[in-house]
Design a protein around this motif. Structure first.
Motif, mmCIF file in Angstrom:
data_model
loop_
_atom_site.group_PDB
_atom_site.id
_atom_site.type_symbol
_atom_site.label_atom_id
_atom_site.label_comp_id
_atom_site.label_asym_id
_atom_site.label_seq_id
_atom_site.Cartn_x
_atom_site.Cartn_y
_atom_site.Cartn_z
ATOM 1 N N ALA A 35 -32.715 -41.619 0.593
ATOM 2 C CA ALA A 35 -32.438 -40.177 0.593
ATOM 3 C C ALA A 35 -33.674 -39.440 1.094
ATOM 4 C CB ALA A 35 -32.073 -39.687 -0.808
ATOM 5 N N THR A 36 -33.473 -38.533 2.034
ATOM 6 C CA THR A 36 -34.588 -37.833 2.669
ATOM 7 C C THR A 36 -35.099 -36.688 1.791
ATOM 8 O OG1 THR A 36 -33.608 -38.355 4.809
ATOM 9 C CG2 THR A 36 -35.315 -36.657 4.776
ATOM 10 N N VAL A 37 -36.400 -36.495 1.807
ATOM 11 C CA VAL A 37 -37.047 -35.345 1.164
ATOM 12 C C VAL A 37 -37.469 -34.401 2.285
ATOM 13 C CG1 VAL A 37 -38.977 -34.579 -0.263
ATOM 14 C CG2 VAL A 37 -37.836 -36.752 -0.755
ATOM 15 N N ALA A 38 -36.891 -33.181 2.303
ATOM 16 C CA ALA A 38 -37.054 -32.286 3.446
ATOM 17 C C ALA A 38 -37.550 -30.911 3.003
ATOM 18 C CB ALA A 38 -35.724 -32.143 4.185
ATOM 19 N N HIS A 39 -38.019 -30.132 3.995
ATOM 20 C CA HIS A 39 -38.485 -28.773 3.721
ATOM 21 C C HIS A 39 -37.372 -27.912 3.138
ATOM 22 C CE1 HIS A 39 -42.491 -29.174 5.433
ATOM 23 N NE2 HIS A 39 -41.962 -29.792 6.465
ATOM 24 N N VAL A 40 -36.131 -28.124 3.581
ATOM 25 C CA VAL A 40 -35.032 -27.311 3.054
ATOM 26 C C VAL A 40 -34.830 -27.565 1.568
ATOM 27 C CG1 VAL A 40 -33.223 -28.994 3.637
ATOM 28 C CG2 VAL A 40 -32.656 -26.566 3.469
ATOM 29 N N ASP A 41 -35.130 -28.774 1.105
ATOM 30 C CA ASP A 41 -35.025 -29.062 -0.327
ATOM 31 C C ASP A 41 -35.985 -28.187 -1.119
ATOM 32 O OD1 ASP A 41 -33.130 -31.213 -0.005
ATOM 33 O OD2 ASP A 41 -34.784 -32.467 0.687
ATOM 34 N N ARG A 42 -37.187 -28.007 -0.601
ATOM 35 C CA ARG A 42 -38.166 -27.156 -1.273
ATOM 36 C C ARG A 42 -37.704 -25.706 -1.282
ATOM 37 N NH1 ARG A 42 -43.868 -28.803 1.362
ATOM 38 N NH2 ARG A 42 -44.409 -26.869 0.307
ATOM 39 N N THR A 43 -37.106 -25.267 -0.176
ATOM 40 C CA THR A 43 -36.606 -23.894 -0.102
ATOM 41 C C THR A 43 -35.516 -23.651 -1.136
ATOM 42 O OG1 THR A 43 -37.117 -23.770 2.262
ATOM 43 C CG2 THR A 43 -35.522 -22.179 1.399
ATOM 44 N N VAL A 44 -34.576 -24.578 -1.247
ATOM 45 C CA VAL A 44 -33.480 -24.420 -2.210
ATOM 46 C C VAL A 44 -34.028 -24.411 -3.638
ATOM 47 C CG1 VAL A 44 -31.327 -25.399 -3.089
ATOM 48 C CG2 VAL A 44 -31.820 -25.476 -0.637
ATOM 49 N N MET A 45 -34.970 -25.302 -3.938
ATOM 50 C CA MET A 45 -35.537 -25.375 -5.284
ATOM 51 C C MET A 45 -36.214 -24.073 -5.703
ATOM 52 S SD MET A 45 -37.328 -29.106 -5.497
ATOM 53 C CE MET A 45 -36.571 -30.500 -4.691
ATOM 54 N N LYS A 46 -36.765 -23.358 -4.730
ATOM 55 C CA LYS A 46 -37.429 -22.085 -5.040
ATOM 56 C C LYS A 46 -36.436 -20.981 -5.361
ATOM 57 C CE LYS A 46 -41.431 -22.983 -2.045
ATOM 58 N NZ LYS A 46 -42.118 -22.562 -0.786
ATOM 59 N N GLY A 47 -35.145 -21.222 -5.085
ATOM 60 C CA GLY A 47 -34.138 -20.202 -5.305
ATOM 61 C C GLY A 47 -33.991 -19.258 -4.140
ATOM 62 N N GLY A 60 -31.422 -32.692 -2.380
ATOM 63 C CA GLY A 60 -31.236 -33.690 -1.334
ATOM 64 C C GLY A 60 -30.084 -33.357 -0.401
ATOM 65 N N VAL A 61 -30.391 -33.171 0.887
ATOM 66 C CA VAL A 61 -29.347 -32.814 1.846
ATOM 67 C C VAL A 61 -28.974 -33.968 2.767
ATOM 68 C CG1 VAL A 61 -30.038 -30.377 1.821
ATOM 69 C CG2 VAL A 61 -30.995 -31.912 3.553
ATOM 70 N N GLU A 62 -29.738 -35.053 2.745
ATOM 71 C CA GLU A 62 -29.472 -36.183 3.646
ATOM 72 C C GLU A 62 -29.632 -37.494 2.891
ATOM 73 O OE1 GLU A 62 -31.070 -34.889 7.985
ATOM 74 O OE2 GLU A 62 -32.574 -34.881 6.404
ATOM 75 N N ALA A 63 -28.910 -38.518 3.348
ATOM 76 C CA ALA A 63 -29.024 -39.839 2.724
ATOM 77 C C ALA A 63 -28.323 -40.873 3.600
ATOM 78 C CB ALA A 63 -28.422 -39.842 1.318
ATOM 79 N N ALA A 64 -28.467 -42.119 3.207
ATOM 80 C CA ALA A 64 -27.715 -43.222 3.796
ATOM 81 C C ALA A 64 -27.426 -44.221 2.689
ATOM 82 C CB ALA A 64 -28.490 -43.885 4.934
ATOM 83 N N ALA A 265 -39.031 -42.682 -8.087
ATOM 84 C CA ALA A 265 -39.791 -41.888 -9.050
ATOM 85 C C ALA A 265 -40.879 -41.039 -8.398
ATOM 86 C CB ALA A 265 -40.425 -42.807 -10.098
ATOM 87 N N GLN A 266 -41.063 -41.142 -7.076
ATOM 88 C CA GLN A 266 -42.164 -40.452 -6.401
ATOM 89 C C GLN A 266 -41.710 -39.224 -5.615
ATOM 90 O OE1 GLN A 266 -43.671 -43.956 -4.201
ATOM 91 N NE2 GLN A 266 -45.542 -43.769 -5.417
ATOM 92 N N ALA A 267 -40.697 -38.528 -6.094
ATOM 93 C CA ALA A 267 -40.220 -37.340 -5.383
ATOM 94 C C ALA A 267 -41.318 -36.284 -5.265
ATOM 95 C CB ALA A 267 -38.996 -36.761 -6.085
ATOM 96 N N ALA A 268 -42.113 -36.104 -6.307
ATOM 97 C CA ALA A 268 -43.189 -35.105 -6.262
ATOM 98 C C ALA A 268 -44.213 -35.455 -5.189
ATOM 99 C CB ALA A 268 -43.866 -35.001 -7.630
ATOM 100 N N GLN A 269 -44.565 -36.737 -5.099
ATOM 101 C CA GLN A 269 -45.519 -37.157 -4.059
ATOM 102 C C GLN A 269 -44.938 -36.956 -2.667
ATOM 103 O OE1 GLN A 269 -44.807 -38.682 -6.933
ATOM 104 N NE2 GLN A 269 -46.359 -40.208 -7.508
ATOM 105 N N ALA A 270 -43.645 -37.218 -2.526
ATOM 106 C CA ALA A 270 -43.000 -37.036 -1.225
ATOM 107 C C ALA A 270 -43.008 -35.565 -0.822
ATOM 108 C CB ALA A 270 -41.573 -37.570 -1.266
ATOM 109 N N MET A 271 -42.723 -34.671 -1.778
ATOM 110 C CA MET A 271 -42.730 -33.245 -1.467
ATOM 111 C C MET A 271 -44.130 -32.768 -1.113
ATOM 112 S SD MET A 271 -39.951 -31.402 -3.975
ATOM 113 C CE MET A 271 -40.592 -32.067 -5.513
ATOM 114 N N ALA A 272 -45.138 -33.293 -1.795
ATOM 115 C CA ALA A 272 -46.514 -32.919 -1.474
ATOM 116 C C ALA A 272 -46.887 -33.406 -0.078
ATOM 117 C CB ALA A 272 -47.473 -33.504 -2.516
#
Length: 288
Positions: A35-47, A60-64, A265-272
């Protein structure tokens, strides 16, 4: 199953155990491989998204992954996922079992790595639509790309070269371009006008360098430069129509897209990581 959940806007997601989704008409259940970690995910999380999903939600907007249950795909089918409101209007892909609308699911060819199948859609279709549909790139045109080390910038350069464009590494007033594909926005866009030939065009693909821009309207009018924003949500049908051809180009090595894998478990590291200037490729959570 395990899933990342956002409980409040502006707060980081939390990895939790949640019930498995159940089969239902019009939806495909997919066992997530990546599952991809993308800039749009950060935008959505901010509200800050126009139509945010109800809280709590899974980003998460993308995956395989592999189909578990579907009316349209046989169990065991390799698929990619994007669209249908995943991660923007409904629960997304950062979970072990995805409940995806059928229209969000596409076939993933054998020979395409799951991480690549998860990561390809946004940068590859953005580059394709920007060049082919928004700007109507012509062979022999001089093209510059800002943020060329990023995923969208890299694919844009590869496609532009393949379609006969003359790539300019550092557009300037003394070496102007007919088309600038700007993937970073902010002050870079402000400084770009003098590097565009009169009557040329700029397509704005992203704004990682800043969301605000100040333009000299007299300069814009004197140079007669067209500023063209790319909205892939509005143009998603054009992107989906190109998806299989893009996957074939990636499978055959005619296109190249870098990915960096992170554990679930490393979603935070991926976003950083995706927030760092100059990072190369796309971040993917690997469900090993």
């Amino acid at each position: 199953m395990k899933a990342w959940r956002v409980h409040a806007w502006g707060q980081p997601p939390v990895l939790e155990d949640v019930p498995d989704p159940q089969p239902r008409a019009g939806h495909t259940l997919v066992r997530t491989a990546a599952a991809t970690v993308a800039h749009v995910d950060r935008t959505v999380m901010k509200g800050g998204f126009l139509q945010p999903p109800p809280l709590p939600y899974t980003p998460g907007v993308e995956a395989a992954g592999i189909v578990v249950q579907s009316d349209h795909f046989a169990p065991g089918t390799r698929v990619w996922l994007r669209g249908g409101g995943l991660g923007t209007r409904r629960d997304g892909t950062w979970c072990e079992l995805i409940d995806a609308p059928d229209e969000a699911v596409g076939l993933l060819p054998e020979g395409v790595d799951m991480a690549l199948g998860s990561a390809f859609f946004s940068p590859c279709t953005s580059a394709w639509v920007a060049l082919r549909h928004v700007t109507d790139l012509q062979p022999g045109e001089r093209v510059g790309v800002t943020g060329a080390s990023g995923a969208v910038g890299s694919i844009t350069r590869q496609l532009a070269r393949a379609w006969g464009a003359d790539l300019v590494e550092a557009p300037s007033a003394t070496e102007p371009v007919d088309l600038l594909v700007d993937t970073v926005g902010g002050p870079v866009l402000e400084q770009a006008l003098s590097a565009i030939t009169p009557g040329g065009r700029v397509v704005l693909v992203g704004y990682t360098a800043g969301e605000q821009v100040g333009l000299s309207l007299p300069l814009l009018m004197q140079r007669d430069v067209r500023l063209l924003p790319l909205n892939m949500y509005r143009r998603e049908a054009q992107g989906r129509a190109a998806a299989q051809q893009l996957l074939e180009l990636l499978r055959d090595g005619r296109l190249s897209l870098a990915t960096r894998r992170f554990a679930l478990a490393q979603a935070a590291q991926a976003m950083a990581w995706i927030g760092q200037r100059g990072h190369r490729g796309r971040a993917v959570l690997a469900f090993d």
